[in-house]
Design an enzyme around this catalytic site. Sequence first.
Site, PDB file in Angstrom:
ATOM      1  N   ARG A 247     -32.052 -36.066  40.362  1.00  8.71           N
ATOM      2  CA  ARG A 247     -32.592 -36.660  39.129  1.00  8.71           C
ATOM      3  C   ARG A 247     -31.623 -37.700  38.569  1.00  8.71           C
ATOM      4  O   ARG A 247     -30.431 -37.441  38.428  1.00  8.71           O
ATOM      5  CB  ARG A 247     -32.836 -35.598  38.059  1.00  8.71           C
ATOM      6  CG  ARG A 247     -33.870 -34.571  38.386  1.00  8.71           C
ATOM      7  CD  ARG A 247     -34.300 -33.809  37.137  1.00  8.71           C
ATOM      8  NE  ARG A 247     -33.182 -33.384  36.293  1.00  8.71           N
ATOM      9  CZ  ARG A 247     -33.322 -32.784  35.116  1.00  8.71           C
ATOM     10  NH1 ARG A 247     -34.530 -32.558  34.630  1.00  8.71           N
ATOM     11  NH2 ARG A 247     -32.268 -32.410  34.416  1.00  8.71           N
TER      12      ARG A 247
ATOM     13  N   ASP B 254     -43.908 -28.999  24.492  1.00  9.50           N
ATOM     14  CA  ASP B 254     -42.456 -28.950  24.693  1.00  9.50           C
ATOM     15  C   ASP B 254     -41.985 -30.390  24.861  1.00  9.50           C
ATOM     16  O   ASP B 254     -42.414 -31.084  25.786  1.00  9.50           O
ATOM     17  CB  ASP B 254     -42.138 -28.103  25.937  1.00  9.50           C
ATOM     18  CG  ASP B 254     -40.646 -27.936  26.180  1.00  9.50           C
ATOM     19  OD1 ASP B 254     -39.862 -28.801  25.744  1.00  9.50           O
ATOM     20  OD2 ASP B 254     -40.262 -26.961  26.842  1.00  9.50           O
TER      21      ASP B 254
ATOM     22  N   TYR C 120     -29.857 -31.250  22.599  1.00  9.41           N
ATOM     23  CA  TYR C 120     -28.698 -31.620  23.420  1.00  9.41           C
ATOM     24  C   TYR C 120     -28.997 -32.597  24.544  1.00  9.41           C
ATOM     25  O   TYR C 120     -28.077 -33.031  25.235  1.00  9.41           O
ATOM     26  CB  TYR C 120     -28.031 -30.365  24.004  1.00  9.41           C
ATOM     27  CG  TYR C 120     -28.943 -29.419  24.756  1.00  9.41           C
ATOM     28  CD1 TYR C 120     -29.294 -29.660  26.066  1.00  9.41           C
ATOM     29  CD2 TYR C 120     -29.419 -28.274  24.141  1.00  9.41           C
ATOM     30  CE1 TYR C 120     -30.130 -28.793  26.749  1.00  9.41           C
ATOM     31  CE2 TYR C 120     -30.248 -27.392  24.806  1.00  9.41           C
ATOM     32  CZ  TYR C 120     -30.597 -27.656  26.118  1.00  9.41           C
ATOM     33  OH  TYR C 120     -31.423 -26.790  26.782  1.00  9.41           O
ATOM     34  N   LYS C 121     -30.234 -32.992  24.731  1.00  8.13           N
ATOM     35  CA  LYS C 121     -30.550 -33.958  25.785  1.00  8.13           C
ATOM     36  C   LYS C 121     -30.513 -35.370  25.187  1.00  8.13           C
ATOM     37  O   LYS C 121     -29.451 -35.876  24.853  1.00  8.13           O
ATOM     38  CB  LYS C 121     -31.895 -33.618  26.420  1.00  8.13           C
ATOM     39  CG  LYS C 121     -31.931 -32.233  27.079  1.00  8.13           C
ATOM     40  CD  LYS C 121     -33.270 -31.965  27.746  1.00  8.13           C
ATOM     41  CE  LYS C 121     -33.418 -30.527  28.209  1.00  8.13           C
ATOM     42  NZ  LYS C 121     -32.501 -30.169  29.290  1.00  8.13           N
TER      43      LYS C 121
ATOM     44  N   PHE D 162     -41.198 -26.114  33.276  1.00  8.98           N
ATOM     45  CA  PHE D 162     -39.831 -25.601  33.158  1.00  8.98           C
ATOM     46  C   PHE D 162     -39.853 -24.075  33.065  1.00  8.98           C
ATOM     47  O   PHE D 162     -40.639 -23.515  32.294  1.00  8.98           O
ATOM     48  CB  PHE D 162     -39.126 -26.193  31.936  1.00  8.98           C
ATOM     49  CG  PHE D 162     -37.653 -25.934  31.942  1.00  8.98           C
ATOM     50  CD1 PHE D 162     -36.815 -26.669  32.762  1.00  8.98           C
ATOM     51  CD2 PHE D 162     -37.101 -24.940  31.166  1.00  8.98           C
ATOM     52  CE1 PHE D 162     -35.455 -26.418  32.797  1.00  8.98           C
ATOM     53  CE2 PHE D 162     -35.738 -24.685  31.186  1.00  8.98           C
ATOM     54  CZ  PHE D 162     -34.915 -25.422  32.006  1.00  8.98           C
TER      55      PHE D 162
END
Length: 411
Positions: A370, A196, A221-222, A124
Amino acid sequence: MIYDEAARRDREDPLAPLREAFALPEGIVYLDGNSLGALPKAVPGRIRAMLKDEWGQDLIASWNCHGWIDLPQRVGERIAPLVGAAPEQVLCCDSISVNLFKLLATALALRPGRHTILVEAGDFPTDRYLTEGLAAFLGETRCRVREAPGDRLADALDDDVAVLLATEVNFRSGRRHAMDELTRAAHEAGALALWDLAHSAGAMPVALDACGVDLAVGCGYKFLNGGPGAPAFLYVARRHQNVVEQPLTGWLGHRDPFAFADRYQPAAGVLRYQAGTPSILALRSLEAALEVFDGIDLQALRAKSLALTDFFLAAVAAEPACEALTVLTPGDHGERGSQVSLAHPEGYAIAQALIEDGVIVDFRAPDIVRFGFAPLYNSFADAAAAARSLADVLAGARHRAERFRVRARVT
């Protein structure tokens, strides 16, 4: 046939009742929980109460009487079991980017004489950007960045690597690293391991303590469903606490912040990784969202995640119109996260056509659509509907409409 099978699987799913804990819009198949989790129904009421009864009535006294000052630690303790951490090692604060800066600097300080941060090529971007920013800030004599492909990270470890930075589940492909093996390889090379957890925490069991992980970050938040911009969290293994100071020595990381001393003295343990004043609204939202995990067997969560992605992959494979898609996500369960990534030269337009159909997915450059499966609330019916919609879009070439080619700022 696929819908009948999906209905049967949903009837037999022991986690299916959890879907009722979320405010999911009618007529929408939401498969973007790996980017922004759905709204838990408990959150709005908690926020209204916080606004009316805490901020609205008790004002600044709420830092004490409603425990605002302890929220980063309390929320961190709620996250700890989800990532396999014993108490007093997880703190909820800031963003992944800010926390990475703190922990990378910590890792370099814990390994004096070593200068290299080893990162995965194609990880990322914020992870790579932060390593390069820290290296530019410290200078080459103190910090350098080297990258290696994901399957060659262990081979790239040498006696100058201070810390290996890796993401457990790759955001593009959905490929999952073996945390225990890579952490062990880092330690055998004399390096630390910093993980991560952005795309794994909340979707599957994570075993930080059991794997001997040194440091970790993750976001709220995921799959943790804390809301847009929810605070991140960080993990510092107990053996590394109180050894070094982190560089962002803000006032709330002080051992006695309200003494307003002229000189900084770090708080004990993980609390020294606080910096500025936290967002209480955001922490209250995340705190309420985490309640849905109470009593959940994380192994059952993982089993459903794999079953959903298996079901979706099989449904896509059965559709002749989907033959032009390339499956990037591993078939092996041990190497798979909780998403399915499909590549196509017109991936962006396909994603937009699906969204118009009510199947909410996202796109990742250069060509990836995705499908994120959140096992707390996604169903087998969701997977069936997404596969059917994808086949319809491709069979009818609807993605070639000009309106689907206009890139939005957020993809």
